[in-house]
Design a protein around this motif. Structure first.
Motif, PDB file in Angstrom:
ATOM      1  N   LEU A  18       1.071  -1.122   0.053  1.00  0.00           N
ATOM      2  CA  LEU A  18       0.018  -0.002  -0.013  1.00  0.00           C
ATOM      3  C   LEU A  18       0.961   1.269   0.030  1.00  0.00           C
ATOM      4  CD1 LEU A  18      -2.803   1.529   0.462  1.00  0.00           C
ATOM      5  CD2 LEU A  18      -2.384   1.349   3.050  1.00  0.00           C
ATOM      6  N   ILE A  86      -2.592  -0.017  -4.700  1.00  0.00           N
ATOM      7  CA  ILE A  86      -2.279  -1.218  -3.742  1.00  0.00           C
ATOM      8  C   ILE A  86      -1.869  -2.410  -4.869  1.00  0.00           C
ATOM      9  CG2 ILE A  86      -3.348  -3.075  -2.644  1.00  0.00           C
ATOM     10  CD1 ILE A  86      -5.323  -1.334  -1.162  1.00  0.00           C
ATOM     11  N   LEU A 131      -9.884   3.673   1.003  1.00  0.00           N
ATOM     12  CA  LEU A 131      -8.255   3.591   0.472  1.00  0.00           C
ATOM     13  C   LEU A 131      -7.720   4.836   1.040  1.00  0.00           C
ATOM     14  CD1 LEU A 131      -8.612   2.793  -3.268  1.00  0.00           C
ATOM     15  CD2 LEU A 131      -7.501   1.445  -1.425  1.00  0.00           C
ATOM     16  N   LEU A 146      -8.970  -4.223   3.050  1.00  0.00           N
ATOM     17  CA  LEU A 146      -8.602  -4.760   1.755  1.00  0.00           C
ATOM     18  C   LEU A 146      -9.762  -5.733   1.032  1.00  0.00           C
ATOM     19  CD1 LEU A 146      -6.869  -4.746  -1.062  1.00  0.00           C
ATOM     20  CD2 LEU A 146      -5.483  -6.297   0.039  1.00  0.00           C
TER      21      LEU A 146
END
Length: 279
Positions: A18, A86, A131, A146
């Motif tokens: 990330l 990601i 996010l 996620l």
């Protein structure tokens, strides 16, 4: 500026990566085995995934499959922007996708990602909020977040496949042409009249051969690509409080009526409506 294979190293103690890259001054035409989820907020920008080339407005949320060549979404941006990325392997949870029935929908999402998937509407808004918040969470909470994001994407109907076929690296590996050279030339000359003969010569092809190559790689003619690039630049200028006529000539169009017609064709609205809506 040849296509590059990116080596992805996950964050320490995590099964995925990330991060918030900033590469606006760098042409990064690349691929990697990992899947990639990109969210970017910007006035306008270029979306180039596989053979698909288009522009985005305001923000973009795209899931890119394994080994799909793509350009960094912040390439050439001239205004403020924010980006979250990601990267994860398909088996980032080991054999869980084979063993856990509840994850089957996410596995199907990964299968579809080979086309490149663009998400809009409430899906984009919901995922964007998650996010942006993820970096504040601990590793375990990030993993749960996620999975929640992937499930939202997997069940969303607000999605568009960007390519008509799998455009993984096998399509591009034997390509001796440097897409970077083409972008660099267009970026330097879009406000004039880019000469297809010159760009063909720069990549050591005859003009007919270059035109065939470019159409095969991008599903667009060179002229269509240049016009789209000009309109993308025009949108940025329109939001900098410049008038329509000024923008038209600044990006290289000689006819205001043609500029208005092409702008509406590519964006679904004329420049004046666009300017009022986003100003």
């Amino acid at each position: 500026m040849k296509i590059k294979k990116e080596i992805v190293i996950t964050n320490p103690g995590q099964s995925f990566k990330l991060f918030t890259p900033r590469l606006k001054n760098y042409f990064y035409w690349h691929y990697h085995p990992e899947y990639e989820l990109v969210f970017v907020e910007a006035t306008t920008g270029i979306r180039h995934v596989g053979q698909h080339i288009s522009s985005f407005m305001g923000s973009d949320l795209v899931l890119i499959g394994s080994n799909i060549p793509h350009l960094n979404f912040d390439y050439g941006l001239k205004t403020a922007y924010h980006q979250v990325v990601i990267q994860l392997k398909e088996n980032f949870l080991g054999d869980a996708f084979d063993d856990i029935p509840e994850l089957k929908t996410i596995q199907l999402l990964f299968d579809k990602a080979s086309m490149g998937l663009s998400f809009t509407g409430t899906t984009k808004e919901t995922v964007a909020k998650k996010l942006k918040y993820m970096h504040k969470l601990g590793h375990f909470e990030q993993l749960l977040c996620l999975l929640e994001i992937l499930q939202i994407l997997a069940t969303s109907t607000e999605v568009t496949e960007l390519n008509e076929q799998d455009t993984s690296i096998k399509l591009f590996l034997n390509d001796k042409i440097r897409m970077g050279a083409i972008y660099k030339y267009i970026h330097a000359n879009y406000n004039e009249t880019p000469d297809v003969n010159k760009v063909a010569e720069s990549v050591h092809l005859s003009t007919p051969a270059f035109c065939r190559y470019f159409k095969k790689q991008t599903k667009m003619t060179f002229t269509e690509f240049v016009n789209q690039y000009k309109i993308t630049q025009a949108k940025t200028l329109l939001l900098q409080d410049k008038n329509i006529s000024e923008v038209c000539y600044e990006v290289g169009f000689e006819s205001l009526s043609y500029f208005n017609k092409l702008f509406k064709k590519l964006n679904g609205e004329n420049p004046s409506v666009f300017k009022k809506r986003y100003a």
